[in-house]
Design a protein around this motif. Structure first.
Motif, PDB file in Angstrom:
ATOM      1  N   HIS A 385      67.145  52.925  14.121  1.00 28.52           N
ATOM      2  CA  HIS A 385      67.303  52.970  15.578  1.00 28.52           C
ATOM      3  C   HIS A 385      67.365  54.421  16.062  1.00 28.52           C
ATOM      4  O   HIS A 385      66.659  54.814  17.002  1.00 28.52           O
ATOM      5  N   SER A 386      68.197  55.229  15.395  1.00 28.03           N
ATOM      6  CA  SER A 386      68.368  56.621  15.811  1.00 28.03           C
ATOM      7  C   SER A 386      67.076  57.403  15.633  1.00 28.03           C
ATOM      8  O   SER A 386      66.701  58.229  16.479  1.00 28.03           O
ATOM      9  N   LEU A 387      66.382  57.137  14.552  1.00 25.07           N
ATOM     10  CA  LEU A 387      65.155  57.874  14.276  1.00 25.07           C
ATOM     11  C   LEU A 387      64.071  57.549  15.303  1.00 25.07           C
ATOM     12  O   LEU A 387      63.365  58.438  15.793  1.00 25.07           O
ATOM     13  N   VAL A 388      63.945  56.267  15.664  1.00 28.73           N
ATOM     14  CA  VAL A 388      62.940  55.866  16.651  1.00 28.73           C
ATOM     15  C   VAL A 388      63.241  56.505  18.003  1.00 28.73           C
ATOM     16  O   VAL A 388      62.332  56.991  18.698  1.00 28.73           O
ATOM     17  N   GLU A 389      64.529  56.508  18.403  1.00 35.79           N
ATOM     18  CA  GLU A 389      64.897  57.131  19.675  1.00 35.79           C
ATOM     19  C   GLU A 389      64.549  58.621  19.681  1.00 35.79           C
ATOM     20  O   GLU A 389      64.056  59.154  20.677  1.00 35.79           O
ATOM     21  N   GLU A 390      64.784  59.275  18.558  1.00 36.13           N
ATOM     22  CA  GLU A 390      64.494  60.715  18.465  1.00 36.13           C
ATOM     23  C   GLU A 390      62.997  60.994  18.574  1.00 36.13           C
ATOM     24  O   GLU A 390      62.560  61.889  19.316  1.00 36.13           O
ATOM     25  N   ILE A 391      62.187  60.213  17.863  1.00 39.78           N
ATOM     26  CA  ILE A 391      60.745  60.449  17.873  1.00 39.78           C
ATOM     27  C   ILE A 391      60.151  60.016  19.213  1.00 39.78           C
ATOM     28  O   ILE A 391      59.195  60.625  19.704  1.00 39.78           O
ATOM     29  N   GLN A 392      60.719  58.980  19.837  1.00 41.55           N
ATOM     30  CA  GLN A 392      60.199  58.514  21.119  1.00 41.55           C
ATOM     31  C   GLN A 392      60.320  59.600  22.193  1.00 41.55           C
ATOM     32  O   GLN A 392      59.463  59.719  23.078  1.00 41.55           O
ATOM     33  N   LEU A 393      61.370  60.422  22.089  1.00 38.14           N
ATOM     34  CA  LEU A 393      61.548  61.494  23.064  1.00 38.14           C
ATOM     35  C   LEU A 393      60.409  62.505  23.010  1.00 38.14           C
ATOM     36  O   LEU A 393      60.035  63.089  24.030  1.00 38.14           O
ATOM     37  N   SER A 394      59.856  62.718  21.814  1.00 35.77           N
ATOM     38  CA  SER A 394      58.769  63.690  21.665  1.00 35.77           C
ATOM     39  C   SER A 394      57.403  63.044  21.815  1.00 35.77           C
ATOM     40  O   SER A 394      56.390  63.719  21.659  1.00 35.77           O
ATOM     41  N   ILE A 400      57.008  53.213  20.827  1.00 32.74           N
ATOM     42  CA  ILE A 400      57.372  52.834  19.460  1.00 32.74           C
ATOM     43  C   ILE A 400      58.326  51.647  19.546  1.00 32.74           C
ATOM     44  O   ILE A 400      59.409  51.746  20.132  1.00 32.74           O
ATOM     45  N   THR A 401      57.917  50.540  18.963  1.00 33.89           N
ATOM     46  CA  THR A 401      58.700  49.295  19.018  1.00 33.89           C
ATOM     47  C   THR A 401      59.276  49.004  17.637  1.00 33.89           C
ATOM     48  O   THR A 401      58.536  48.918  16.654  1.00 33.89           O
ATOM     49  N   SER A 425      62.499  61.964   5.852  1.00 32.94           N
ATOM     50  CA  SER A 425      61.205  62.639   5.699  1.00 32.94           C
ATOM     51  C   SER A 425      60.075  61.620   5.624  1.00 32.94           C
ATOM     52  O   SER A 425      59.006  61.813   6.228  1.00 32.94           O
ATOM     53  N   ILE A 426      60.291  60.513   4.903  1.00 32.69           N
ATOM     54  CA  ILE A 426      59.259  59.464   4.784  1.00 32.69           C
ATOM     55  C   ILE A 426      58.923  58.890   6.151  1.00 32.69           C
ATOM     56  O   ILE A 426      57.767  58.867   6.579  1.00 32.69           O
ATOM     57  N   LEU A 427      59.948  58.396   6.859  1.00 34.68           N
ATOM     58  CA  LEU A 427      59.709  57.700   8.116  1.00 34.68           C
ATOM     59  C   LEU A 427      59.267  58.647   9.227  1.00 34.68           C
ATOM     60  O   LEU A 427      58.425  58.294  10.066  1.00 34.68           O
ATOM     61  N   THR A 428      59.805  59.873   9.238  1.00 36.69           N
ATOM     62  CA  THR A 428      59.400  60.835  10.264  1.00 36.69           C
ATOM     63  C   THR A 428      57.924  61.178  10.143  1.00 36.69           C
ATOM     64  O   THR A 428      57.189  61.226  11.128  1.00 36.69           O
ATOM     65  N   ASN A 429      57.477  61.420   8.914  1.00 36.58           N
ATOM     66  CA  ASN A 429      56.065  61.748   8.717  1.00 36.58           C
ATOM     67  C   ASN A 429      55.161  60.589   9.103  1.00 36.58           C
ATOM     68  O   ASN A 429      54.122  60.782   9.764  1.00 36.58           O
ATOM     69  N   LEU A 430      55.528  59.363   8.705  1.00 36.65           N
ATOM     70  CA  LEU A 430      54.666  58.219   8.994  1.00 36.65           C
ATOM     71  C   LEU A 430      54.638  57.909  10.493  1.00 36.65           C
ATOM     72  O   LEU A 430      53.577  57.623  11.064  1.00 36.65           O
ATOM     73  N   LEU A 431      55.797  57.954  11.149  1.00 37.49           N
ATOM     74  CA  LEU A 431      55.828  57.688  12.590  1.00 37.49           C
ATOM     75  C   LEU A 431      55.121  58.807  13.371  1.00 37.49           C
ATOM     76  O   LEU A 431      54.402  58.537  14.346  1.00 37.49           O
ATOM     77  N   SER A 432      55.318  60.058  12.955  1.00 37.57           N
ATOM     78  CA  SER A 432      54.640  61.167  13.630  1.00 37.57           C
ATOM     79  C   SER A 432      53.134  61.051  13.473  1.00 37.57           C
ATOM     80  O   SER A 432      52.375  61.321  14.414  1.00 37.57           O
ATOM     81  N   ILE A 443      50.630  51.177  21.423  1.00 42.63           N
ATOM     82  CA  ILE A 443      51.937  50.754  20.918  1.00 42.63           C
ATOM     83  C   ILE A 443      51.962  50.908  19.397  1.00 42.63           C
ATOM     84  O   ILE A 443      51.008  50.551  18.704  1.00 42.63           O
ATOM     85  N   ILE A 444      53.059  51.445  18.903  1.00 44.38           N
ATOM     86  CA  ILE A 444      53.257  51.597  17.454  1.00 44.38           C
ATOM     87  C   ILE A 444      54.364  50.641  17.039  1.00 44.38           C
ATOM     88  O   ILE A 444      55.488  50.717  17.557  1.00 44.38           O
ATOM     89  N   ASP A 445      54.039  49.750  16.112  1.00 42.97           N
ATOM     90  CA  ASP A 445      55.006  48.760  15.625  1.00 42.97           C
ATOM     91  C   ASP A 445      55.686  49.271  14.372  1.00 42.97           C
ATOM     92  O   ASP A 445      55.026  49.683  13.411  1.00 42.97           O
ATOM     93  N   PHE A 446      57.017  49.224  14.392  1.00 45.53           N
ATOM     94  CA  PHE A 446      57.825  49.631  13.252  1.00 45.53           C
ATOM     95  C   PHE A 446      58.674  48.427  12.862  1.00 45.53           C
ATOM     96  O   PHE A 446      59.600  48.053  13.571  1.00 45.53           O
ATOM     97  N   ASN A 447      58.331  47.831  11.699  1.00 44.73           N
ATOM     98  CA  ASN A 447      59.055  46.648  11.211  1.00 44.73           C
ATOM     99  C   ASN A 447      59.968  47.055  10.066  1.00 44.73           C
ATOM    100  O   ASN A 447      59.513  47.661   9.075  1.00 44.73           O
ATOM    101  N   LEU A 448      61.242  46.711  10.189  1.00 48.67           N
ATOM    102  CA  LEU A 448      62.228  46.938   9.135  1.00 48.67           C
ATOM    103  C   LEU A 448      62.672  45.581   8.609  1.00 48.67           C
ATOM    104  O   LEU A 448      63.180  44.753   9.364  1.00 48.67           O
ATOM    105  N   ILE A 449      62.470  45.350   7.308  1.00 48.03           N
ATOM    106  CA  ILE A 449      62.831  44.076   6.670  1.00 48.03           C
ATOM    107  C   ILE A 449      63.861  44.379   5.586  1.00 48.03           C
ATOM    108  O   ILE A 449      63.554  45.054   4.591  1.00 48.03           O
TER     109      ILE A 449
END
Length: 545
Positions: A385-394, A400-401, A425-432, A443-449
């Motif tokens: 949640h925190s990571l998505v909010e941070e990347i969404q700002l930039s 990013i959903t 580092s893994i998720l930041t690089n992939l989302l960026s 829209i970018i879908d981010f699924n966490l299972i």
């Protein structure tokens, strides 16, 4: 300094020297031309002397040539002054030049006096030639004496050598580092040196009456037959091939075999084959090939890094330079919002450069085996949640959903044991990357299972996709797909992702279609402490289309 030169250049009270010639043109030009030619000659002679001394440094007393050159230059300068005083009566300066010429000539003359006896003592060319002839004659006599002495020693030792030769030959065969075998006219072994025992561990009798192709590796039988055929067909030539021979310990050793046809020699009457163990050489060659391949890869990596750095650092540095220039030139005319905007450009560029350096340093730590893997309990859902909010700002132009599916039972609801820094580092690089290579407004879908034994991260974009030709090189350092165009990037992100996943003992799957989008699926075991304690980390990479 000017006060000292003024008396020398003062011509008051004097008349030009041309008045002495009554300014008769013929007489004046006679003196001008004569003094000019003399000065030109005087200046050219020292140049030739300096050239001669520089080329013949073996000449003794070469400094005297330089003294002569200085003296001649001073004389030439005096003649130039004679031309000058025809119109300008600076006789004090002319006298000073003559005085300097006198000093140099006097010093040269005084130095020449003790030098003459030394020069006369030098041998003449005729004396040197005579001495050389005497040395050549003495050398010939010495060589003749040495030749006679050698011939005498050879004659004295010949008998002893002949007596010892048979014993030495037998000793060599016993302790030779090569295997020496003799094959009869039928191609079967009739003799093997005792060195076979300490080289391959077999007794010589075990080879007797066998054909050479029976003794070599099954795959090398043709080489052994070629060796024998060449030896029989070309008696005057040595034949060299390589094959493998079996060791008593069950291994195969590489040998270089040289065959010589001595069937016509009564004392041999066979094909002599000398086999030299080259196993270590073969291994060394293989190691060298590996080292060269590694060096080639390193050179290629270096080339890619230089290309990336020259491109990726130039753009943010240009932005920094531009913004600072605007602030310097127009800072007093900008309002607070405009100044803040320029500062934000600078900060963004600095952050970009810092991220580039962090990526390079991380790759360096990975390559050097210095990247630490330190799993700690993490609330993965809150972390994402925190990571998505941070990347969404930039990424204001993308959405990013985040979708979370928790499939864990009650006993497994505790925090996952993961390395927080590596996971970020893994998720930041992939989302960026998903943001960077997707079209604006997508829209970018981010699924966490979350499951009991593993955690799955699935990031899907609808961007430019990855061509099939780039799939095999996708995680190589500095590699970028051929369809990225002018989109900025370093080619480090996915390489870092792959290595961080490897350290977690996880796997990554890639599904992509050009202009349709890309989906990265990362699966990481939940309890990393158990992996560290009990099982090796076995990274894997899967592709799908």
């Amino acid at each position: 300094m000017l006060n000292l030169l003024h008396p020398l250049l003062n011509s008051n009270g004097f008349i030009p020297h041309g008045h002495c010639y009554l300014w008769k043109p013929a007489l004046v030009w006679l003196h001008i031309l004569s003094d000019s030619v003399i000065a030109l000659s005087y200046f050219s002679i020292p140049c030739l002397l300096v050239y001669f001394v520089s080329k013949r440094r073996d000449i003794p007393f070469n400094w005297i040539f330089l003294m002569f050159g200085a003296f001649i230059i001073a004389c030439g300068t005096g003649h130039l002054m004679d031309i000058w005083t025809l119109w300008y009566p600076t006789y004090w300066l002319s006298g000073l030049v003559k005085a300097l010429t006198a000093l140099i000539s006097m010093y040269t003359a005084l130095e020449l006096i003790p030098l003459i006896p030394k020069a006369l003592a030098l041998p003449s060319p005729a004396q040197l030639e005579a001495a050389n002839r005497d040395l050549e004659q003495a050398l010939k006599q010495l060589q003749q004496a040495q030749s006679q002495l050698i011939q005498t020693e050879i004659k004295l030792a010949k008998t002893e050598i002949l007596q010892q030769s048979e014993e030495r030959f037998r000793s060599l065969l016993q302790n030779a580092s090569n295997i020496i075998a003799t094959l009869g006219a039928g191609g079967r072994v009739v003799y093997v040196s005792p060195s076979l025992t300490h080289i391959l561990g077999y007794q010589p009798e075990s080879w007797i009456a066998k054909n050479l192709p029976e003794l070599v590796h099954p795959d090398d039988g043709l080489y052994a037959e070629a060796l024998l055929c060449q030896a029989f067909d070309n008696p005057s030539q040595k034949t060299i091939v390589e094959f493998r021979l079996h060791h008593a310990d069950g291994s195969w050793h590489d040998f270089e075999a040289i065959a010589k046809n001595l069937l016509d020699e009564p004392n041999v009457a066979g094909i002599v084959i000398t086999c030299r163990d080259i196993t270590e050489r073969k291994q060394a060659e293989a190691d060298v090939r590996k080292a060269l391949e590694k060096e080639r890869e390193l050179n290629e990596l270096k080339s890619r890094f230089i290309s990336m750095a020259s491109h990726e650092f130039r753009t943010p540095l240009a932005v920094v330079s531009s913004s600072i220039g605007i602030l310097e030139d127009y800072g007093d005319r900008l309002n607070a919002a405009q100044s803040q905007k320029q500062f934000q450009h600078v900060q963004k560029s600095i952050n970009h450069i810092t991220q580039l350096l962090d990526d390079v340093l991380m790759i360096n730590r990975v390559e050097g085996g210095k990247l630490e893997f330190m799993p700690t309990p993490i609330n993965v859902m809150q972390f994402c949640h925190s990571l998505v909010e941070e990347i969404q700002l930039s990424a204001p132009c993308h959405q990013i959903t985040l979708f979370i599916t928790d499939e864990r039972d009650a006993a497994s609801k505790s925090h996952a044991q993961l390395d927080k820094k590596l996971l970020q580092s893994i998720l930041t690089n992939l989302l960026s990357n998903a943001v960077k290579y997707s079209f604006a407004g997508s829209i970018i879908d981010f699924n966490l299972i979350c499951q009991n034994e593993k955690t799955i991260f699935k990031i899907q974009d609808k961007g430019i996709g990855i061509p099939d030709d780039d799939r095999d090189h996708l995680f190589k350092t500095f590699h970028r797909a051929k369809n990225v165009g002018n989109i900025p990037g370093t080619g480090l992100g996915l390489s870092i992702v792959k290595r961080c996943i490897d350290l977690h003992g996880g796997e990554i799957q890639v599904h992509s279609q050009v202009n349709m989008g890309t989906t990265f699926t990362i699966t990481i075991p939940t309890n990393q402490m158990e992996l560290i304690a009990g099982k090796p980390l076995l990274p894997s990479l899967l592709y799908s289309h």
